[in-house]
Design an enzyme around this catalytic site. Structure first.
Site, short mmCIF file in Angstrom:
data_model
loop_
_atom_site.label_atom_id
_atom_site.label_comp_id
_atom_site.label_asym_id
_atom_site.label_seq_id
_atom_site.Cartn_x
_atom_site.Cartn_y
_atom_site.Cartn_z
N LYS A 14 0.83 -1.43 0.06
CA LYS A 14 0.02 -0.02 0.09
C LYS A 14 0.91 1.28 -0.06
CE LYS A 14 -2.39 -0.73 3.72
NZ LYS A 14 -2.12 -2.10 4.45
N ARG A 90 -10.55 0.22 7.63
CA ARG A 90 -10.11 -1.21 7.92
C ARG A 90 -11.47 -1.86 8.37
NH1 ARG A 90 -4.44 0.10 8.75
NH2 ARG A 90 -3.34 -1.86 8.83
N ARG A 129 10.87 -6.33 6.30
CA ARG A 129 10.82 -4.75 6.66
C ARG A 129 10.96 -4.48 8.02
NH1 ARG A 129 4.87 -2.01 5.71
NH2 ARG A 129 4.53 -3.02 7.63
N ARG A 135 10.83 -1.47 12.49
CA ARG A 135 9.19 -1.33 13.00
C ARG A 135 8.71 -2.36 13.96
NH1 ARG A 135 4.10 -0.26 8.75
NH2 ARG A 135 2.75 -1.07 10.06
N ARG A 146 -2.19 -9.72 12.96
CA ARG A 146 -2.67 -8.61 12.15
C ARG A 146 -3.08 -9.18 10.89
NH1 ARG A 146 3.08 -5.71 11.09
NH2 ARG A 146 2.00 -4.55 9.74
P1 AMP Z 1 -0.24 0.34 8.84
O1 AMP Z 1 0.80 1.37 8.85
O2 AMP Z 1 -1.46 0.80 7.97
O3 AMP Z 1 0.05 -1.17 8.68
O4 AMP Z 1 -1.06 0.23 10.36
C1 AMP Z 1 -0.29 -0.04 11.57
C2 AMP Z 1 -1.10 -0.23 12.77
O5 AMP Z 1 -2.01 0.98 13.00
C3 AMP Z 1 -2.32 -1.30 12.57
O6 AMP Z 1 -1.91 -2.60 12.69
C4 AMP Z 1 -3.53 -0.94 13.53
O7 AMP Z 1 -3.13 -1.29 14.73
C5 AMP Z 1 -3.31 0.77 13.27
N1 AMP Z 1 -4.18 1.55 12.22
C6 AMP Z 1 -3.89 1.83 11.26
N2 AMP Z 1 -5.03 2.30 10.44
C7 AMP Z 1 -6.05 1.96 11.26
C8 AMP Z 1 -7.28 1.79 11.02
N3 AMP Z 1 -7.93 2.32 9.88
N4 AMP Z 1 -8.07 1.43 12.07
C9 AMP Z 1 -7.70 0.68 13.36
N5 AMP Z 1 -6.43 0.83 13.44
C10 AMP Z 1 -5.41 1.06 12.56
#
Ligand code: AMP
Length: 197
Positions: A14, A90, A129, A135, A146
């Site tokens: 993404k 999400r 990563r 991270r 996840r």
């Molecule tokens: P990402 O960088 O998009 O992989 O997001 C990392 C983490 O942030 C996710 O595993 C969730 O814990 C939290 N997170 C990011 N976006 C959302 C969302 N739209 N709703 C709920 N949690 C989120």
């Protein structure tokens, strides 16, 4: 405004594709994961709460996440000619909230890009990563959680956006340039590339 949602499991690409799309269509990027990681780095009250969920591989509760998104939209994207939503929605309640939020601001979601990548490739990418970037949630235990959360809570969005006639299914297990070519073949007919405007 031309708004795109980019959607898919953790590790599907993404972030990489968002960067390319921003350049091509002149969009503003909102990555909810980045917004949350910024709060964690600054040790804000929100960052403290978010860190608990993120470190366990869980989603931030919808109500809180929707408030954060509305705030980000109004503060960072007011002048934008379009937004790419990366990592939001999400869940189905988030998708309904996004539609309402955009409608109230006189706009809508115009296309949803779903990146499909087999699970073994996702796990390999995320582990790599984690090694490269440090991270914290890119470790095997949290990655598994996840992916489980993605299957349970996020995949219903495919049906929702298919019914809305917005969903474009893209194979994400190719090189970033090949994936991007597939995406633009779907989006160019909808959005003019930035340089052509
Ligand atoms: P990402 O960088 O998009 O992989 O997001 C990392 C983490 O942030 C996710 O595993 C969730 O814990 C939290 N997170 C990011 N976006 C959302 C969302 N739209 N709703 C709920 N949690 C989120």
């Amino acid at each position: 405004m031309n708004n795109i949602v980019i959607f898919g499991a953790p590790g599907c690409g993404k972030g990489t594709q968002s960067e390319k799309l921003i350049e091509r269509y002149g969009l503003h990027h909102i990555s909810t994961g980045e917004v949350l990681r910024d709060h964690i780095a600054r040790d804000t009250d929100l960052g403290k709460v978010a860190n608990q969920y993120i470190s366990e591989g869980k989603l931030i509760p919808d109500e809180l996440m929707i408030d954060i998104l509305a705030h980000t939209l109004d503060n960072e994207a007011k002048e934008a000619k379009g937004v790419i939503f990366d990592g939001f929605p999400r869940t189905l309640p988030q998708a309904h909230a996004l539609k309402k939020m955009l409608k109230e601001r006189g706009t809508d979601v115009h296309a949803v890009i779903g990146l499909e990548v087999p699970e073994d490739i996702l796990v390999d990418r995320l582990i790599n990563r984690g090694i490269q970037t440090g991270r914290a949630d890119d470790n095997l235990e949290t990655i598994k959680k996840r992916l489980e959360v993605y299957h349970d809570q996020t995949t219903p969005l495919k049906g929702y956006y298919t019914d809305e006639k917005l969903y474009h299914d893209i194979a994400g297990d190719k090189t970033p340039d090949e994936v991007f070519e597939d995406i633009v073949s779907r989006l160019d007919p909808i959005f003019c590339p930035a340089e052509e405007k």
